[in-house]
Write a protein that holds these residues in place. Sequence first.
Motif, PDB file in Angstrom:
ATOM      1  N   LYS A  84       5.837   1.830 -17.158  1.00 48.12           N
ATOM      2  CA  LYS A  84       5.048   1.262 -18.253  1.00 48.12           C
ATOM      3  C   LYS A  84       5.152  -0.262 -18.248  1.00 48.12           C
ATOM      4  CE  LYS A  84       4.812   1.064 -23.253  1.00 48.12           C
ATOM      5  NZ  LYS A  84       5.658   1.074 -24.422  1.00 48.12           N
ATOM      6  N   LYS A  85       6.357  -0.772 -18.036  1.00 49.57           N
ATOM      7  CA  LYS A  85       6.567  -2.226 -18.034  1.00 49.57           C
ATOM      8  C   LYS A  85       5.810  -2.868 -16.870  1.00 49.57           C
ATOM      9  CE  LYS A  85       8.647  -4.090 -20.701  1.00 49.57           C
ATOM     10  NZ  LYS A  85       8.223  -4.787 -21.924  1.00 49.57           N
ATOM     11  N   THR A  86       5.755  -2.214 -15.698  1.00 52.36           N
ATOM     12  CA  THR A  86       5.011  -2.796 -14.571  1.00 52.36           C
ATOM     13  C   THR A  86       3.524  -2.893 -14.902  1.00 52.36           C
ATOM     14  OG1 THR A  86       4.772  -0.666 -13.438  1.00 52.36           O
ATOM     15  CG2 THR A  86       6.648  -2.026 -12.806  1.00 52.36           C
ATOM     16  N   HIS A  87       2.991  -1.898 -15.623  1.00 52.98           N
ATOM     17  CA  HIS A  87       1.573  -1.960 -16.025  1.00 52.98           C
ATOM     18  C   HIS A  87       1.341  -3.114 -17.007  1.00 52.98           C
ATOM     19  CE1 HIS A  87       0.645   1.610 -13.799  1.00 52.98           C
ATOM     20  NE2 HIS A  87       1.422   2.381 -14.545  1.00 52.98           N
ATOM     21  N   GLU A  88       2.286  -3.314 -17.916  1.00 55.16           N
ATOM     22  CA  GLU A  88       2.173  -4.424 -18.861  1.00 55.16           C
ATOM     23  C   GLU A  88       2.226  -5.770 -18.121  1.00 55.16           C
ATOM     24  OE1 GLU A  88       5.287  -3.941 -21.748  1.00 55.16           O
ATOM     25  OE2 GLU A  88       4.439  -2.072 -22.519  1.00 55.16           O
ATOM     26  N   ILE A  89       3.098  -5.867 -17.135  1.00 56.61           N
ATOM     27  CA  ILE A  89       3.212  -7.106 -16.355  1.00 56.61           C
ATOM     28  C   ILE A  89       1.935  -7.345 -15.563  1.00 56.61           C
ATOM     29  CG2 ILE A  89       4.422  -8.197 -14.412  1.00 56.61           C
ATOM     30  CD1 ILE A  89       7.017  -6.912 -15.543  1.00 56.61           C
ATOM     31  N   ASP A  90       1.365  -6.279 -14.975  1.00 52.56           N
ATOM     32  CA  ASP A  90       0.101  -6.421 -14.242  1.00 52.56           C
ATOM     33  C   ASP A  90      -1.004  -6.945 -15.158  1.00 52.56           C
ATOM     34  OD1 ASP A  90       1.121  -5.583 -11.798  1.00 52.56           O
ATOM     35  OD2 ASP A  90       0.513  -3.492 -12.077  1.00 52.56           O
ATOM     36  N   ALA A  91      -1.062  -6.422 -16.381  1.00 56.58           N
ATOM     37  CA  ALA A  91      -2.076  -6.891 -17.344  1.00 56.58           C
ATOM     38  C   ALA A  91      -1.833  -8.347 -17.707  1.00 56.58           C
ATOM     39  CB  ALA A  91      -2.060  -6.009 -18.590  1.00 56.58           C
ATOM     40  N   GLN A  92      -0.565  -8.704 -17.876  1.00 57.81           N
ATOM     41  CA  GLN A  92      -0.232 -10.097 -18.199  1.00 57.81           C
ATOM     42  C   GLN A  92      -0.604 -11.025 -17.046  1.00 57.81           C
ATOM     43  OE1 GLN A  92       3.933 -10.852 -18.940  1.00 57.81           O
ATOM     44  NE2 GLN A  92       3.486 -12.720 -20.042  1.00 57.81           N
ATOM     45  N   ILE A  93      -0.370 -10.588 -15.826  1.00 60.79           N
ATOM     46  CA  ILE A  93      -0.747 -11.391 -14.653  1.00 60.79           C
ATOM     47  C   ILE A  93      -2.254 -11.628 -14.639  1.00 60.79           C
ATOM     48  CG2 ILE A  93      -0.961 -11.322 -12.131  1.00 60.79           C
ATOM     49  CD1 ILE A  93       1.854  -9.991 -12.113  1.00 60.79           C
ATOM     50  N   LYS A  94      -3.037 -10.576 -14.924  1.00 63.28           N
ATOM     51  CA  LYS A  94      -4.495 -10.733 -14.959  1.00 63.28           C
ATOM     52  C   LYS A  94      -4.914 -11.751 -16.015  1.00 63.28           C
ATOM     53  CE  LYS A  94      -7.112  -6.989 -13.666  1.00 63.28           C
ATOM     54  NZ  LYS A  94      -7.716  -5.667 -13.850  1.00 63.28           N
ATOM     55  N   ARG A  95      -4.285 -11.650 -17.208  1.00 62.94           N
ATOM     56  CA  ARG A  95      -4.613 -12.606 -18.280  1.00 62.94           C
ATOM     57  C   ARG A  95      -4.261 -14.026 -17.852  1.00 62.94           C
ATOM     58  NH1 ARG A  95      -2.359  -8.585 -21.420  1.00 62.94           N
ATOM     59  NH2 ARG A  95      -0.409  -9.714 -21.625  1.00 62.94           N
ATOM     60  N   LEU A  96      -3.090 -14.198 -17.269  1.00 65.13           N
ATOM     61  CA  LEU A  96      -2.661 -15.539 -16.856  1.00 65.13           C
ATOM     62  C   LEU A  96      -3.545 -16.089 -15.741  1.00 65.13           C
ATOM     63  CD1 LEU A  96       1.216 -15.130 -17.023  1.00 65.13           C
ATOM     64  CD2 LEU A  96      -0.227 -16.517 -18.522  1.00 65.13           C
ATOM     65  N   GLN A  97      -3.984 -15.236 -14.837  1.00 69.68           N
ATOM     66  CA  GLN A  97      -4.898 -15.689 -13.781  1.00 69.68           C
ATOM     67  C   GLN A  97      -6.227 -16.142 -14.386  1.00 69.68           C
ATOM     68  OE1 GLN A  97      -4.779 -12.197 -11.262  1.00 69.68           O
ATOM     69  NE2 GLN A  97      -3.461 -13.234  -9.773  1.00 69.68           N
ATOM     70  N   ALA A  98      -6.715 -15.409 -15.381  1.00 64.99           N
ATOM     71  CA  ALA A  98      -7.959 -15.797 -16.048  1.00 64.99           C
ATOM     72  C   ALA A  98      -7.786 -17.127 -16.773  1.00 64.99           C
ATOM     73  CB  ALA A  98      -8.394 -14.707 -17.026  1.00 64.99           C
ATOM     74  N   VAL A  99      -6.646 -17.318 -17.427  1.00 62.44           N
ATOM     75  CA  VAL A  99      -6.365 -18.587 -18.104  1.00 62.44           C
ATOM     76  C   VAL A  99      -6.298 -19.713 -17.088  1.00 62.44           C
ATOM     77  CG1 VAL A  99      -4.617 -19.872 -19.408  1.00 62.44           C
ATOM     78  CG2 VAL A  99      -5.246 -17.564 -20.109  1.00 62.44           C
ATOM     79  N   ARG A 100      -5.586 -19.474 -15.982  1.00 63.47           N
ATOM     80  CA  ARG A 100      -5.490 -20.494 -14.933  1.00 63.47           C
ATOM     81  C   ARG A 100      -6.869 -20.879 -14.418  1.00 63.47           C
ATOM     82  NH1 ARG A 100      -3.725 -18.033  -9.787  1.00 63.47           N
ATOM     83  NH2 ARG A 100      -5.898 -17.428  -9.949  1.00 63.47           N
ATOM     84  N   ASP A 101      -7.688 -19.879 -14.118  1.00 58.93           N
ATOM     85  CA  ASP A 101      -9.031 -20.150 -13.603  1.00 58.93           C
ATOM     86  C   ASP A 101      -9.871 -20.903 -14.628  1.00 58.93           C
ATOM     87  OD1 ASP A 101      -8.217 -18.826 -11.322  1.00 58.93           O
ATOM     88  OD2 ASP A 101      -9.316 -16.974 -11.794  1.00 58.93           O
ATOM     89  N   SER A 102      -9.738 -20.543 -15.888  1.00 63.08           N
ATOM     90  CA  SER A 102     -10.475 -21.233 -16.950  1.00 63.08           C
ATOM     91  C   SER A 102     -10.045 -22.681 -17.062  1.00 63.08           C
ATOM     92  CB  SER A 102     -10.258 -20.535 -18.293  1.00 63.08           C
ATOM     93  OG  SER A 102     -10.768 -19.231 -18.251  1.00 63.08           O
TER      94      SER A 102
END
Length: 131
Positions: A84-102
Motif C-alpha cells: 500500500k505504501k509503495t502505491h502511495e509513493i508512486d502517486a506522490q512521485i506522479k504528483r511531484l513530476q507534474a509539479v516539476r514539469d509545471s
Amino acid sequence: MITMDIADVSRQSGLKPSTLRYYEKLGLIRSIGRNGLRRQYAPSVLNKLNIICLGRLAGLSLVEISAMFDDKDELAIDRALLTKKTHEIDAQIKRLQAVRDSLNHVANCPEPSHLDCPSFQKMMKSVKHYL
C-alpha cells in the motif's frame, strides 16, 4: 554480554539521545540496563534503529513501524502495508513530476503574462485534482 552506552548508540546510529529515549518510551527499543544514569543497549539495537529509520524514510508512522515487530521483538513485516505504501509513493512521485514539469513550464513560458498562456491556464484548472 557486550553493551552499548546511549552515547555510543547515538553516535553510531546518527540519532540524538533524546530520540532514543523517545523511541524507548514508545516501546520501539529497549534498554537492557543502566551504567550509573546512562542507558545501556544490546548491539542489536542498531539493526532495529536502521529498520525504524527506513520505515520513517518510507513515510511509515511510528505506530506502523512498531507493528512490524512481534512480541519477541523480531521483525514481522506487514507486506500488505508496504505494498500500500509503495502505491502511495508512486502517486506522490506522479504528483511531484507534474509539479516539476509545471514549474519548468512557468519558468520558461514565452508568453508576456502567464495568465495569457494556454498551458498555464490548463495547469491552473487541473491543480484542484492534486489537492
